[in-house]
Write an enzyme that holds these catalytic residues in place. Structure first.
Site, PDB file in Angstrom:
ATOM      1  N   HIS A  58       0.797  -1.230   0.000  1.00 41.48           N
ATOM      2  CA  HIS A  58       0.000   0.000   0.000  1.00 41.48           C
ATOM      3  C   HIS A  58       0.831   1.283   0.000  1.00 41.48           C
ATOM      4  O   HIS A  58       0.273   2.367  -0.065  1.00 41.48           O
ATOM      5  CB  HIS A  58      -0.944   0.019   1.203  1.00 41.48           C
TER       6      HIS A  58
HETATM    7  C1  UD1 Z   1      -1.952   5.252   6.257  1.00 41.51           C
HETATM    8  C2  UD1 Z   1      -0.605   5.683   6.845  1.00 41.51           C
HETATM    9  C3  UD1 Z   1       0.408   4.557   6.662  1.00 41.51           C
HETATM   10  C4  UD1 Z   1      -0.110   3.252   7.215  1.00 41.51           C
HETATM   11  C5  UD1 Z   1      -1.449   2.938   6.575  1.00 41.51           C
HETATM   12  C6  UD1 Z   1      -2.039   1.641   7.098  1.00 41.51           C
HETATM   13  C7  UD1 Z   1      -0.166   8.103   6.641  1.00 41.51           C
HETATM   14  C8  UD1 Z   1       0.670   9.111   5.975  1.00 41.51           C
HETATM   15  N1  UD1 Z   1      -0.077   6.848   6.161  1.00 41.51           N
HETATM   16  O1  UD1 Z   1      -1.779   5.110   4.852  1.00 41.51           O
HETATM   17  O2  UD1 Z   1       1.594   4.911   7.357  1.00 41.51           O
HETATM   18  O3  UD1 Z   1       0.826   2.223   6.924  1.00 41.51           O
HETATM   19  O4  UD1 Z   1      -2.350   4.019   6.849  1.00 41.51           O
HETATM   20  O5  UD1 Z   1      -3.140   1.245   6.364  1.00 41.51           O
HETATM   21  O6  UD1 Z   1      -0.857   8.414   7.576  1.00 41.51           O
HETATM   22  N2  UD1 Z   1      -9.200   4.771   2.163  1.00 41.51           N
HETATM   23  C9  UD1 Z   1     -10.429   4.175   2.113  1.00 41.51           C
HETATM   24  N3  UD1 Z   1     -11.001   3.796   3.285  1.00 41.51           N
HETATM   25  C10 UD1 Z   1     -10.392   3.987   4.487  1.00 41.51           C
HETATM   26  C11 UD1 Z   1      -9.140   4.609   4.521  1.00 41.51           C
HETATM   27  C12 UD1 Z   1      -8.542   4.994   3.358  1.00 41.51           C
HETATM   28  O7  UD1 Z   1     -11.000   3.982   1.054  1.00 41.51           O
HETATM   29  O8  UD1 Z   1     -10.962   3.580   5.527  1.00 41.51           O
HETATM   30  C13 UD1 Z   1      -8.552   5.163   0.896  1.00 41.51           C
HETATM   31  C14 UD1 Z   1      -8.866   6.586   0.541  1.00 41.51           C
HETATM   32  O9  UD1 Z   1      -9.084   6.670  -0.809  1.00 41.51           O
HETATM   33  C15 UD1 Z   1      -7.589   7.317   0.896  1.00 41.51           C
HETATM   34  C16 UD1 Z   1      -6.520   6.261   0.700  1.00 41.51           C
HETATM   35  O10 UD1 Z   1      -7.156   5.018   1.008  1.00 41.51           O
HETATM   36  O11 UD1 Z   1      -7.386   8.454   0.128  1.00 41.51           O
HETATM   37  C17 UD1 Z   1      -5.335   6.438   1.579  1.00 41.51           C
HETATM   38  O12 UD1 Z   1      -5.724   6.520   2.948  1.00 41.51           O
HETATM   39  P1  UD1 Z   1      -4.838   7.363   3.983  1.00 41.51           P
HETATM   40  O13 UD1 Z   1      -5.309   7.219   5.376  1.00 41.51           O
HETATM   41  O14 UD1 Z   1      -4.649   8.740   3.489  1.00 41.51           O
HETATM   42  O15 UD1 Z   1      -3.400   6.667   3.875  1.00 41.51           O
HETATM   43  P2  UD1 Z   1      -3.013   5.110   3.857  1.00 41.51           P
HETATM   44  O16 UD1 Z   1      -2.483   4.800   2.508  1.00 41.51           O
HETATM   45  O17 UD1 Z   1      -4.090   4.250   4.410  1.00 41.51           O
END
Ligand code: UD1
Length: 365
Positions: free
Chosen positions: A208
């Site tokens: 991811h």
């Molecule tokens: C975040 C953390 C990362 C961690 C990871 C675990 C930061 C910078 N990164 O990354 O260190 O390893 O979590 O999973 O904080 N999304 C959904 N549903 C959700 C959450 C996210 O669809 O419940 C999608 C959204 O489109 C979002 C993307 O995933 O834009 C990324 O989510 P985000 O929380 O920004 O970062 P992660 O890649 O999950």
């Protein structure tokens, strides 16, 4: 410091929840009010609710519902919504966990309000500032009054950055607290047979990191590597929503031997990992969990903030190139199982030590 009457924990993303559970349990056994604030960074049921349930964490007292967005938007939204709450409650200690955007945002809020701040999982360094997590770690550590280090190298990193030693507490790895507690239930779950694969004969994959999945060329290369690995042994790939969207855009078709499915709850993941022959990942937590369990792990990254998993454990860094990954996977699957190492204070008592520091004035060098 006199024992706190009110501790406020801020969590936002999946790996934070795993770190919160043992702290919540240990504080629950003491005379202290523990308020849990969920920022809402992760909001899907399978990224959040399922973890609270599996880890038996009390319902959050507040949910800030910040959701997704750019790093700046997400960080700003946490700050804006957490600030009035902290101003009103005036906790005696604010605890932040790990290295996600919610961690850095909450650390800034606490520090600016002059509230004592503790960072759980302090001192990890990849020395790679292109990783958002590295920035978040540096911010949280610089601002913290109590730094809870998971490993001796983390402790040493903090000392070498000039953090006064009296602020640093080598409490051990909180991820291992959750793992040890969950192992019997994970074993019973026997998730591998539910996926139709045999113990020790399959590979679990998670990917991811933006550097691996946001660039179509890199992701394509990784998916080809997975297909090659799956020609030998089945691959199980629970897919993070960020990666899922990118795979759909690339037109990826799962084959019979690469099983692609939604993110799984904590216990199911642990159950899959503990019986795997190999794990291929870019996660931080899985590097530690595989080391503790003695399961071979390939981490698709140029560096790691958890070097102990490579020097003492089963972890090996591999570049995001098909040939490199496939040959490392074949070597790992052909190798003999290694005994799980014993790592100092990866023993299931980190949560208890954190509570002892906060409430009883204990010290762990
Ligand atoms: C975040 C953390 C990362 C961690 C990871 C675990 C930061 C910078 N990164 O990354 O260190 O390893 O979590 O999973 O904080 N999304 C959904 N549903 C959700 C959450 C996210 O669809 O419940 C999608 C959204 O489109 C979002 C993307 O995933 O834009 C990324 O989510 P985000 O929380 O920004 O970062 P992660 O890649 O999950």
């Amino acid at each position: 410091m006199k024992p706190p009457a009110l501790v406020l924990s801020v969590v936002g993303a999946r790996p934070n929840f795993i770190k919160l559970a043992p702290v919540a349990r240990a504080l629950g056994q003491r005379q202290v009010r523990h308020v849990i604030v969920h920022t809402g960074q992760h909001y899907d049921a399978d990224m959040s609710d399922a973890f609270f349930r599996d880890l038996e964490i009390p319902e959050p007292d507040f949910n800030l519902a910040v959701g997704s967005g750019s790093h700046a938007q997400q960080t700003a939204a946490v700050m804006e919504r957490l600030d009035p709450l902290c101003s009103e409650l005036r906790p005696d200690v604010v605890l932040v966990y790990g290295d996600v955007n919610s961690t850095a945002a909450a650390a800034l809020v606490a520090a600016k309000l002059g509230l004592p701040l503790g960072h759980v999982e302090a001192g990890l360094r990849s020395r790679d500032r292109t990783m958002p997590e590295e920035i978040n770690r540096i911010v949280a550590d610089r601002l913290s009054d109590i730094l809870f280090a998971p490993s001796r190298d983390g402790y040493d990193n903090l000392l070498s950055e000039g953090i006064p030693p009296q602020r640093i507490q080598f409490v051990g790895n909180i991820m291992i607290d959750s793992l040890l507690r969950a192992l019997p239930a994970a074993r019973q779950l026997d998730a591998s047979s539910r996926h139709g694969v045999r113990r020790g004969e399959y590979t679990v994959v998670t990917l991811h990191r933006p550097s691996n999945v946001d660039e179509p060329g890199v992701l394509q290369e990784l998916l080809r590597a997975l297909s090659d690995i799956a020609a030998d042994r089945p691959v199980l790939f629970p897919v993070h929503p960020r990666t899922s969207r990118r795979m759909t855009a690339l037109g990826f078709q799962a084959g019979a031997r690469v099983q692609v499915f939604e993110p799984v709850p904590y216990l199911e993941m642990l159950s899959l990992v503990m019986s795997a022959g190999l794990v291929v990942t870019d996660s931080g937590g899985l590097q530690e969990e595989t080391t503790f369990l003695g399961i071979p792990c390939l981490t698709v990254r140029p560096n790691t903030e958890r070097p102990i998993t490579c020097t003492e454990g089963t972890n090996k860094l591999v570049p995001p190139h098909r040939d490199a990954i496939v040959s490392a996977a074949r070597a790992a699957l052909a190798g003999t199982a290694s005994a799980a190492p014993t790592i100092e204070r990866w023993d299931g008592s980190a949560g208890e030590r954190i509570a002892a520091v906060l409430c009883d004035g204990a010290r762990f060098d």
